[in-house]
Design a protein around this motif. Structure first.
Motif, mmCIF file in Angstrom:
data_model
loop_
_atom_site.group_PDB
_atom_site.id
_atom_site.type_symbol
_atom_site.label_atom_id
_atom_site.label_comp_id
_atom_site.label_asym_id
_atom_site.label_seq_id
_atom_site.Cartn_x
_atom_site.Cartn_y
_atom_site.Cartn_z
ATOM 1 N N HIS A 11 79.075 -25.794 109.941
ATOM 2 C CA HIS A 11 79.010 -24.959 109.614
ATOM 3 C C HIS A 11 77.256 -23.644 109.010
ATOM 4 O O HIS A 11 76.695 -24.751 108.703
ATOM 5 N N HIS A 13 75.747 -19.838 107.270
ATOM 6 C CA HIS A 13 76.053 -18.648 106.742
ATOM 7 C C HIS A 13 75.262 -18.046 107.434
ATOM 8 O O HIS A 13 74.434 -18.100 108.421
ATOM 9 N N GLU A 91 84.913 -20.500 106.606
ATOM 10 C CA GLU A 91 84.497 -21.171 105.848
ATOM 11 C C GLU A 91 85.939 -20.261 105.137
ATOM 12 O O GLU A 91 85.138 -19.360 103.997
ATOM 13 N N ASP A 234 75.638 -26.546 107.038
ATOM 14 C CA ASP A 234 75.653 -25.870 105.449
ATOM 15 C C ASP A 234 74.570 -24.872 105.128
ATOM 16 O O ASP A 234 74.324 -24.442 104.483
HETATM 17 ZN ZN LIG Z 1 79.213 -23.478 103.375
#
Ligand SMILES: [Zn+2]
Ligand SMILES: [Zn+2]
Length: 273
Positions: A11, A13, A91, A234
């Motif tokens: 995960h 970004h 996502e 994340d």
């Molecule tokens: Zn995320």
């Protein structure tokens, strides 16, 4: 991290979402430096369920940017082949009533892994800056209940490989009211029945709540139900790649998990840890 173990981050970004920093290449270099075998880019899907081409530049990339994102991941995959596996992920928001539109977007590219997230709850974001006050104005119990109703639907939709941040409404410190346990149990059962995986994420440790997603008792419930896990950070900056890995591995271990998953073209492999 244990020597020789198969380490992944599922995960991550990129700057395209408007709230992350750093070049994509820096994320891969950070993953390499931390000894990961794989890094999956999973930037936010364009906000297909809201009106307009670019409804919120601080939340997600535009529709027009999606092909560039895919291309950049593929270029990095090639560049780093043999050193670290760079995976193409996404996502994807679950938005009730917009399942067909999502399916259409997912069909266009050859994803390695698709994360399913519920961020949009009862007509607004549950986790954006400023969302905390909703627990007061709309009632924490209502939000939690509605969140879990949507998460269960996301699991059953069959659109996702992995459900993210399973207890996301706690982000700003609003713990789930005990009365909502039945809705939480229903979401766990939906994940189990659908055969979807969940992430054990260190992101919650960096938020006001100060606890990984999912909370230890919930993670125990999920693992006990046979729901498989992936590990994730994340990350919204290169320095956050694999952040808190030891803690989430310990949490998964304490919950009774003995293996985690990786994905290629949406097919899973199992790895002991
Ligand atoms: Zn995320
Ligand atoms: Zn998310």
């Amino acid at each position: 991290m244990r020597q020789g173990a198969y380490q992944t981050d599922y995960h991550v970004h990129t700057g395209r979402c408007g709230h992350a920093g750093g070049e994509m290449r820096e994320y891969v270099l950070a993953a390499l430096a931390r000894g990961l075998a794989e890094i999956a880019f999973t930037d936010h899907i364009p906000l297909y369920f809201l009106p307009g081409e670019d409804p919120d530049p601080t939340i997600a990339m535009t529709r027009a940017e999606l092909p560039d994102y895919v291309e950049e991941v593929r270029v990095l995959e090639e560049e780093f082949a043999g050193r670290i596996d760079v995976l193409l992920g996404l996502e994807a928001d679950y938005a009730e009533g917009h399942e067909a539109a999502l399916e259409e977007i997912l069909r266009v590219h050859d994803w390695d892994v698709v994360l399913g997230s519920v961020h949009w709850v009862a007509g607004g974001w549950i986790d954006a800056p400023g969302s905390a006050k909703r627990h007061g104005t709309e009632g924490s119990e209502n939000l939690w209940r509605e969140y879990y109703r949507l998460l269960a639907k996301a699991a059953r939709s069959g659109l996702f490989d992995v459900l993210t941040h399973f207890d996301l409404p706690k982000k700003f410190g609003h713990r789930m009211p005990a009365d909502v346990t039945d809705a939480e149990d229903a979401a766990v059962a939906a994940a189990r029945d659908a055969g979807v995986a969940i992430e054990v994420s260190s992101a919650g440790l960096r938020k006001a709540v100060g606890e990984e997603y999912p909370a230890p008792p919930l993670l125990r419930k999920l693992v006990g139900a046979g729901v498989p896990i992936v590990f994730s950070s994340d990350a919204h900056a290169p320095a956050e790649v694999a952040w808190g890995r030891e803690k989430i591995e310990a949490a998964a271990h304490a919950a009774g998990a003995g293996e985690h998953l990786s994905f290629r073209k949406r097919k899973r492999r199992r790895h002991p840890f």
